[in-house]
Design a protein around this motif. Structure first.
Motif, PDB file in Angstrom:
ATOM      1  N   ILE A   1      37.733 -13.435  13.173  1.00 50.81           N
ATOM      2  CA  ILE A   1      38.914 -12.962  12.756  1.00 50.81           C
ATOM      3  C   ILE A   1      39.286 -11.601  12.685  1.00 50.81           C
ATOM      4  O   ILE A   1      38.011 -10.414  12.786  1.00 50.81           O
ATOM      5  CB  ILE A   1      38.113 -12.491  10.798  1.00 50.81           C
ATOM      6  N   ILE A   2      40.084 -10.639  12.979  1.00 49.51           N
ATOM      7  CA  ILE A   2      40.766  -9.869  13.279  1.00 49.51           C
ATOM      8  C   ILE A   2      40.558  -9.234  11.990  1.00 49.51           C
ATOM      9  O   ILE A   2      41.295  -9.350  11.165  1.00 49.51           O
ATOM     10  CB  ILE A   2      42.242  -9.986  14.429  1.00 49.51           C
ATOM     11  N   GLU A   3      40.194  -8.255  11.951  1.00 51.22           N
ATOM     12  CA  GLU A   3      39.417  -7.380  10.738  1.00 51.22           C
ATOM     13  C   GLU A   3      41.275  -6.578   9.861  1.00 51.22           C
ATOM     14  O   GLU A   3      41.994  -5.983  11.507  1.00 51.22           O
ATOM     15  CB  GLU A   3      38.822  -6.964  10.230  1.00 51.22           C
ATOM     16  N   LYS A   4      41.558  -5.751   8.862  1.00 50.06           N
ATOM     17  CA  LYS A   4      42.339  -5.365   8.511  1.00 50.06           C
ATOM     18  C   LYS A   4      42.814  -3.937   9.091  1.00 50.06           C
ATOM     19  O   LYS A   4      40.981  -3.252   9.843  1.00 50.06           O
ATOM     20  CB  LYS A   4      42.104  -5.248   6.452  1.00 50.06           C
ATOM     21  N   GLY A   5      43.964  -3.571   9.656  1.00 52.74           N
ATOM     22  CA  GLY A   5      44.099  -2.185  10.286  1.00 52.74           C
ATOM     23  C   GLY A   5      43.496  -2.277  12.099  1.00 52.74           C
ATOM     24  O   GLY A   5      42.816  -0.757  12.245  1.00 52.74           O
ATOM     25  N   ALA A   6      42.790  -3.185  12.630  1.00 49.85           N
ATOM     26  CA  ALA A   6      41.924  -3.087  13.084  1.00 49.85           C
ATOM     27  C   ALA A   6      42.559  -2.229  14.507  1.00 49.85           C
ATOM     28  O   ALA A   6      41.994  -1.856  15.346  1.00 49.85           O
ATOM     29  CB  ALA A   6      41.591  -4.326  13.877  1.00 49.85           C
ATOM     30  N   PHE A   7      43.795  -2.796  15.020  1.00 45.92           N
ATOM     31  CA  PHE A   7      44.545  -1.692  15.925  1.00 45.92           C
ATOM     32  C   PHE A   7      45.786  -1.264  15.084  1.00 45.92           C
ATOM     33  O   PHE A   7      46.047  -0.702  16.144  1.00 45.92           O
ATOM     34  CB  PHE A   7      45.076  -3.159  16.894  1.00 45.92           C
ATOM     35  N   LEU A   8      45.621  -0.866  14.290  1.00 49.21           N
ATOM     36  CA  LEU A   8      46.168  -0.272  13.406  1.00 49.21           C
ATOM     37  C   LEU A   8      46.742   1.448  14.332  1.00 49.21           C
ATOM     38  O   LEU A   8      46.034   1.758  15.225  1.00 49.21           O
ATOM     39  CB  LEU A   8      46.070   0.418  12.167  1.00 49.21           C
ATOM     40  N   GLU A   9      47.878   1.842  14.360  1.00 48.90           N
ATOM     41  CA  GLU A   9      49.272   2.539  15.370  1.00 48.90           C
ATOM     42  C   GLU A   9      48.020   2.922  16.532  1.00 48.90           C
ATOM     43  O   GLU A   9      48.137   4.695  17.314  1.00 48.90           O
ATOM     44  CB  GLU A   9      48.319   4.085  15.081  1.00 48.90           C
ATOM     45  N   CYS A  10      48.042   1.369  16.996  1.00 50.92           N
ATOM     46  CA  CYS A  10      47.289   2.119  18.574  1.00 50.92           C
ATOM     47  C   CYS A  10      48.519   2.122  19.655  1.00 50.92           C
ATOM     48  O   CYS A  10      49.234   1.140  20.219  1.00 50.92           O
ATOM     49  CB  CYS A  10      46.487   0.875  19.760  1.00 50.92           C
ATOM     50  N   SER A  11      48.707   3.270  20.212  1.00 51.94           N
ATOM     51  CA  SER A  11      50.091   4.015  20.113  1.00 51.94           C
ATOM     52  C   SER A  11      50.554   3.666  21.434  1.00 51.94           C
ATOM     53  O   SER A  11      51.465   3.421  22.465  1.00 51.94           O
ATOM     54  CB  SER A  11      50.525   5.269  20.171  1.00 51.94           C
ATOM     55  N   SER A  12      49.663   2.838  22.550  1.00 51.12           N
ATOM     56  CA  SER A  12      49.525   2.863  23.984  1.00 51.12           C
ATOM     57  C   SER A  12      49.316   1.237  24.446  1.00 51.12           C
ATOM     58  O   SER A  12      49.698   0.355  25.152  1.00 51.12           O
ATOM     59  CB  SER A  12      48.762   2.875  24.987  1.00 51.12           C
ATOM     60  N   LEU A  13      49.271   0.201  23.196  1.00 51.64           N
ATOM     61  CA  LEU A  13      48.960  -1.355  23.280  1.00 51.64           C
ATOM     62  C   LEU A  13      50.217  -1.538  23.979  1.00 51.64           C
ATOM     63  O   LEU A  13      50.859  -1.699  22.612  1.00 51.64           O
ATOM     64  CB  LEU A  13      48.368  -1.489  22.167  1.00 51.64           C
ATOM     65  N   THR A  14      50.429  -2.495  24.753  1.00 49.67           N
ATOM     66  CA  THR A  14      51.262  -3.453  25.380  1.00 49.67           C
ATOM     67  C   THR A  14      51.736  -4.815  24.664  1.00 49.67           C
ATOM     68  O   THR A  14      52.571  -5.391  24.823  1.00 49.67           O
ATOM     69  CB  THR A  14      52.113  -2.799  26.755  1.00 49.67           C
ATOM     70  N   SER A  15      50.694  -5.152  25.304  1.00 48.63           N
ATOM     71  CA  SER A  15      50.468  -6.865  24.749  1.00 48.63           C
ATOM     72  C   SER A  15      49.437  -7.394  24.792  1.00 48.63           C
ATOM     73  O   SER A  15      48.379  -6.535  24.623  1.00 48.63           O
ATOM     74  CB  SER A  15      50.849  -7.865  26.148  1.00 48.63           C
ATOM     75  N   ILE A  16      48.646  -8.692  24.252  1.00 49.66           N
ATOM     76  CA  ILE A  16      47.648  -8.506  23.292  1.00 49.66           C
ATOM     77  C   ILE A  16      47.861 -10.392  23.611  1.00 49.66           C
ATOM     78  O   ILE A  16      48.849 -10.881  22.789  1.00 49.66           O
ATOM     79  CB  ILE A  16      47.386  -8.254  22.230  1.00 49.66           C
ATOM     80  N   SER A  17      46.740 -11.202  24.383  1.00 47.43           N
ATOM     81  CA  SER A  17      46.410 -12.557  23.993  1.00 47.43           C
ATOM     82  C   SER A  17      45.207 -12.623  23.000  1.00 47.43           C
ATOM     83  O   SER A  17      44.129 -12.349  23.044  1.00 47.43           O
ATOM     84  CB  SER A  17      45.814 -13.644  25.367  1.00 47.43           C
ATOM     85  N   ILE A  18      45.283 -13.261  21.511  1.00 47.92           N
ATOM     86  CA  ILE A  18      44.329 -13.848  20.818  1.00 47.92           C
ATOM     87  C   ILE A  18      43.930 -15.061  21.128  1.00 47.92           C
ATOM     88  O   ILE A  18      43.859 -15.883  21.519  1.00 47.92           O
ATOM     89  CB  ILE A  18      44.722 -13.571  19.617  1.00 47.92           C
ATOM     90  N   PRO A  19      42.118 -15.133  21.113  1.00 50.01           N
ATOM     91  CA  PRO A  19      41.636 -16.209  21.310  1.00 50.01           C
ATOM     92  C   PRO A  19      41.504 -17.217  20.326  1.00 50.01           C
ATOM     93  O   PRO A  19      41.914 -16.508  19.305  1.00 50.01           O
ATOM     94  CB  PRO A  19      40.387 -15.811  21.678  1.00 50.01           C
ATOM     95  N   GLU A  20      41.333 -18.399  21.132  1.00 51.43           N
ATOM     96  CA  GLU A  20      41.951 -19.913  20.278  1.00 51.43           C
ATOM     97  C   GLU A  20      40.335 -19.178  18.971  1.00 51.43           C
ATOM     98  O   GLU A  20      40.669 -20.291  18.204  1.00 51.43           O
ATOM     99  CB  GLU A  20      40.904 -20.889  20.901  1.00 51.43           C
ATOM    100  N   SER A  21      40.052 -19.166  18.914  1.00 51.42           N
ATOM    101  CA  SER A  21      38.214 -18.829  18.439  1.00 51.42           C
ATOM    102  C   SER A  21      38.856 -17.930  16.915  1.00 51.42           C
ATOM    103  O   SER A  21      37.797 -17.757  15.972  1.00 51.42           O
ATOM    104  CB  SER A  21      37.285 -18.323  18.617  1.00 51.42           C
ATOM    105  N   VAL A  22      39.774 -17.019  17.140  1.00 58.56           N
ATOM    106  CA  VAL A  22      40.473 -16.200  15.490  1.00 58.56           C
ATOM    107  C   VAL A  22      41.012 -17.207  14.741  1.00 58.56           C
ATOM    108  O   VAL A  22      42.128 -18.162  15.192  1.00 58.56           O
ATOM    109  CB  VAL A  22      41.799 -15.196  16.652  1.00 58.56           C
ATOM    110  N   THR A  23      41.261 -17.098  13.566  1.00 59.15           N
ATOM    111  CA  THR A  23      41.439 -18.003  12.121  1.00 59.15           C
ATOM    112  C   THR A  23      42.341 -17.149  11.446  1.00 59.15           C
ATOM    113  O   THR A  23      43.010 -17.636  10.963  1.00 59.15           O
ATOM    114  CB  THR A  23      40.955 -18.829  11.438  1.00 59.15           C
ATOM    115  N   GLU A  24      41.879 -15.709  11.579  1.00 63.76           N
ATOM    116  CA  GLU A  24      43.151 -15.065  10.655  1.00 63.76           C
ATOM    117  C   GLU A  24      43.043 -13.607  11.284  1.00 63.76           C
ATOM    118  O   GLU A  24      42.599 -13.276  11.897  1.00 63.76           O
ATOM    119  CB  GLU A  24      41.983 -15.224   9.097  1.00 63.76           C
ATOM    120  N   ILE A  25      44.302 -13.216  10.612  1.00 63.31           N
ATOM    121  CA  ILE A  25      44.818 -11.914  11.548  1.00 63.31           C
ATOM    122  C   ILE A  25      45.082 -10.873   9.848  1.00 63.31           C
ATOM    123  O   ILE A  25      45.888 -11.170   9.624  1.00 63.31           O
ATOM    124  CB  ILE A  25      46.260 -11.647  12.303  1.00 63.31           C
ATOM    125  N   GLY A  26      44.037  -9.924  10.228  1.00 65.19           N
ATOM    126  CA  GLY A  26      44.146  -9.620   8.563  1.00 65.19           C
ATOM    127  C   GLY A  26      45.243  -8.374   8.401  1.00 65.19           C
ATOM    128  O   GLY A  26      46.761  -7.550   9.413  1.00 65.19           O
TER     129      GLY A  26
END
Length: 182
Positions: free
Chosen positions: A1-26
């Protein structure tokens, strides 16, 4: 699970690849990641929370995997993003309130025939969308659904629709062709 607000306002994040183990995006996991351009959501994800990509101003396109059946109610999932097109899975049953509201760059969306509910304001303020075909199982065009879709020219409403809500097509100043069932 990617928890609630995990990357909230990450101002420099440009891309992300979520692994197959993740079942929920909070809820609000990528909220206001203004430079996020690319995200790959694997088919292992079965739930996308509220306001996950809200104000991701650089996000241009996204593919929702077939594992998603509901874009949650009161969600604002993609509101104020720069999506120009989106691919919705054929497994989708419902699109939540204000899900794509204020996606002012959204020009194209294909709603799968499996969708039975589109909650009010889902496309409110999608200024550049020009045509929409409602899925055949929809029974109601809810309030504010296409309000302020200034470029919307053509709408096909299926025979299954029994009511059209308030301000559904308010300020659709380019609307020239609408098919309303008998």
């Amino acid at each position: 699970i990617i928890e609630k607000g995990a990357f909230l306002e990450c101002s420099s994040l440009t891309s992300i690849s979520i692994p197959e183990s993740v079942t929920e995006i909070g809820d609000r996991a990528f909220y206001e990641c203004k430079l996020l351009e690319e995200i790959i959501i694997p088919s292992s994800v079965t739930k996308i929370g509220k306001a996950v990509f809200y104000m991701c101003n650089s996000l241009k396109s996204i593919k929702i995997p077939d594992s998603i059946t509901l874009l949650y109610f009161f969600a604002n999932i993609f509101s104020f993003s720069s999506l120009s097109e989106i691919s919705l899975p054929s497994s989708l049953k419902a699109i939540g309130q204000c899900c794509f509201s204020k996606c002012s760059s959204l020009t194209q969306i294909t709603i799968p025939d499996t969708v039975t509910t589109i909650v009010k304001g889902a496309f409110h303020g999608c200024e550049t969308i020009t045509e929409i075909t409602m899925p055949p199982l929809i029974t109601e065009i809810e309030d504010h659904l296409f309000q302020e879709c200034y470029s919307l020219q053509k709408v096909n409403i299926p025979e299954s629709v029994k009511s059209i809500g308030i301000w559904s097509f308010c300020h659709c100043s380019s609307l020239t062709d609408i098919k309303i069932p008998s």
